[in-house]
Design a protein around this motif. Structure first.
Motif, PDB file in Angstrom:
ATOM      1  N   VAL A   1       0.840  -1.147   0.080  1.00 49.58           N
ATOM      2  CA  VAL A   1       0.020   0.073   0.129  1.00 49.58           C
ATOM      3  C   VAL A   1       0.801   1.205   0.048  1.00 49.58           C
ATOM      4  O   VAL A   1       1.960   1.297   0.641  1.00 49.58           O
ATOM      5  CB  VAL A   1      -1.046  -0.089   1.294  1.00 49.58           C
ATOM      6  CG1 VAL A   1      -2.065  -0.930   1.106  1.00 49.58           C
ATOM      7  CG2 VAL A   1      -0.325   0.021   2.524  1.00 49.58           C
TER       8      VAL A   1
ATOM      9  N   ALA B   1      -5.602   3.497   1.753  1.00 47.26           N
ATOM     10  CA  ALA B   1      -4.531   3.793   1.009  1.00 47.26           C
ATOM     11  C   ALA B   1      -4.583   4.641  -0.240  1.00 47.26           C
ATOM     12  O   ALA B   1      -5.659   4.519  -0.882  1.00 47.26           O
ATOM     13  CB  ALA B   1      -4.052   2.684   0.602  1.00 47.26           C
TER      14      ALA B   1
ATOM     15  N   ALA C   1      -2.544   0.850  -4.056  1.00 49.09           N
ATOM     16  CA  ALA C   1      -2.256  -0.392  -3.547  1.00 49.09           C
ATOM     17  C   ALA C   1      -1.971  -1.430  -4.842  1.00 49.09           C
ATOM     18  O   ALA C   1      -2.489  -0.906  -5.901  1.00 49.09           O
ATOM     19  CB  ALA C   1      -3.329  -1.193  -2.843  1.00 49.09           C
TER      20      ALA C   1
ATOM     21  N   ASP D   1      -5.749   0.172   6.859  1.00 48.82           N
ATOM     22  CA  ASP D   1      -4.773   0.599   6.078  1.00 48.82           C
ATOM     23  C   ASP D   1      -4.664   0.276   4.639  1.00 48.82           C
ATOM     24  O   ASP D   1      -4.294   1.211   3.910  1.00 48.82           O
ATOM     25  CB  ASP D   1      -3.239  -0.106   6.572  1.00 48.82           C
ATOM     26  CG  ASP D   1      -3.210   0.148   8.120  1.00 48.82           C
ATOM     27  OD1 ASP D   1      -3.136   1.421   8.606  1.00 48.82           O
ATOM     28  OD2 ASP D   1      -2.642  -0.575   8.876  1.00 48.82           O
ATOM     29  N   VAL D   2      -5.337  -0.644   4.226  1.00 47.90           N
ATOM     30  CA  VAL D   2      -5.682  -1.137   2.693  1.00 47.90           C
ATOM     31  C   VAL D   2      -6.753  -0.079   2.303  1.00 47.90           C
ATOM     32  O   VAL D   2      -6.727   0.429   1.294  1.00 47.90           O
ATOM     33  CB  VAL D   2      -5.997  -2.584   2.509  1.00 47.90           C
ATOM     34  CG1 VAL D   2      -6.006  -2.830   0.985  1.00 47.90           C
ATOM     35  CG2 VAL D   2      -4.533  -3.415   3.158  1.00 47.90           C
TER      36      VAL D   2
ATOM     37  N   MET E   1      -9.550   2.677  -4.532  1.00 43.57           N
ATOM     38  CA  MET E   1      -8.196   3.404  -3.843  1.00 43.57           C
ATOM     39  C   MET E   1      -8.212   4.931  -4.336  1.00 43.57           C
ATOM     40  O   MET E   1      -9.202   5.130  -5.160  1.00 43.57           O
ATOM     41  CB  MET E   1      -7.044   2.814  -4.732  1.00 43.57           C
ATOM     42  CG  MET E   1      -6.690   1.298  -4.256  1.00 43.57           C
ATOM     43  SD  MET E   1      -6.422   0.960  -2.599  1.00 43.57           S
ATOM     44  CE  MET E   1      -7.782   0.452  -1.808  1.00 43.57           C
TER      45      MET E   1
END
Length: 286
Positions: free
Chosen positions: A194, A242, A245, A238-239, A265
């Motif tokens: 990420v 991001a 990624a 966190d993913v 994302m």
């Protein structure tokens, strides 16, 4: 000649579909064996030495004898790449415990079985690879390191198989696996990266992720290019949040992620992901 060729214990098959192993092979019966997936570019196997080193490490963890030298295995891989007739392709190098009696104990297996497959490999259509793939979080969990260590690349990929089925049933391309503590581990056969505010982060190998050959290569490429990379514990948020990624793996190479669990994302592909793809492509050509 078929572009999918195979080798089994000294015999080459011009069509991999004609290759066979015995039904009493413990690789088939119990998943008792190890393997490496190896890309070749311009007819030359890529990162062959690290792949063979990892194969031997996995085999040693399983107390599995690999009686062939690295020179012999390397020559075999190069011959397989040549026999496919492809400029770029994929090799699957497999060592099983070999044939033995029924029963999980391998004491009746007299010698290991050596298998090598050469074939083309494209995991995703070109338009998907350009735009980014959809990922969903699997309900399954990566095995704990004290159960089956993630660094052992064994023939038992059933968790990944089930997670891949789960992803496809949800209309996604890939599944994200967490460990037993809810930390991000990896995808079914890929490492996860990420990017937030220009910092690239990836789960530490101790958190249930295989230490991928492509993963380590990409980390080296990024750091040499002046881009900071941090191995860290990551959680699902966190993913989800991001900026970018991407996934790395021998089969996947470098693939941008467009969405995770329906969350887009910030960019797909983002500028760092595109830079990784450029650096990777430039590095693999002999």
């Amino acid at each position: 000649m078929s572009t999918r060729i195979a080798y089994v214990d000294g015999t080459w098959f011009d069509d991999a579909r004609d290759a066979t192993i015995g039904v009493l092979d413990h690789g088939l019966l119990y998943g008792d064996g190890v393997f490496e997936g190896i890309r070749f570019y311009g007819g030359q196997p890529f990162a062959l030495a690290p792949h063979l080193r990892r194969l031997r490490a996995s085999a040693r963890a399983l107390l599995l004898d690999v009686p062939w030298s690295d020179e012999d295995l390397g020559a075999l891989c190069r011959e397989a790449a040549d026999r496919t007739g492809l400029a770029d392709g994929y090799l699957r190098l497999i060592v099983t415990r070999g044939a033995g009696a029924l029963g999980v104990s391998p004491h009746t297996c007299e010698r290991p079985t050596l298998i090598l497959i050469g074939a083309p490999l494209t995991l995703y259509p070109a338009d998907v690879t350009r735009a980014g793939i959809d990922v969903v979080t699997s309900a399954l969990r990566r095995a704990a390191p004290d159960a089956l260590p993630p660094q052992v690349k064994s023939l038992n990929y059933l968790t990944s198989v089930l997670a891949a089925i789960e992803a496809r049933r949800q209309g996604a391309h890939e599944a994200l696996l967490l460990d037993g503590q809810g930390r991000v581990a990896e995808c079914t056969a890929d490492n996860v990266f990420v990017v937030v505010d220009g910092l690239v982060r990836t789960p530490a190998a101790a958190d249930g992720a295989l230490r991928g050959i492509t993963r380590d290569h990409v980390i080296d490429l990024l750091r040499a290019d002046g881009i900071a990379v941090q191995e860290a514990q990551l959680v699902l948020a966190d993913v989800w949040t991001a900026d970018e990624a991407f996934l790395t793996g021998t089969g996947a190479e470098v693939v941008p992620v467009a969405r995770v669990d329906g969350r887009a994302m910030g960019f797909s592909p983002g500028p760092i992901t595109r830079r990784v793809q450029e650096l990777f492509t430039a590095s693999v050509r002999p």
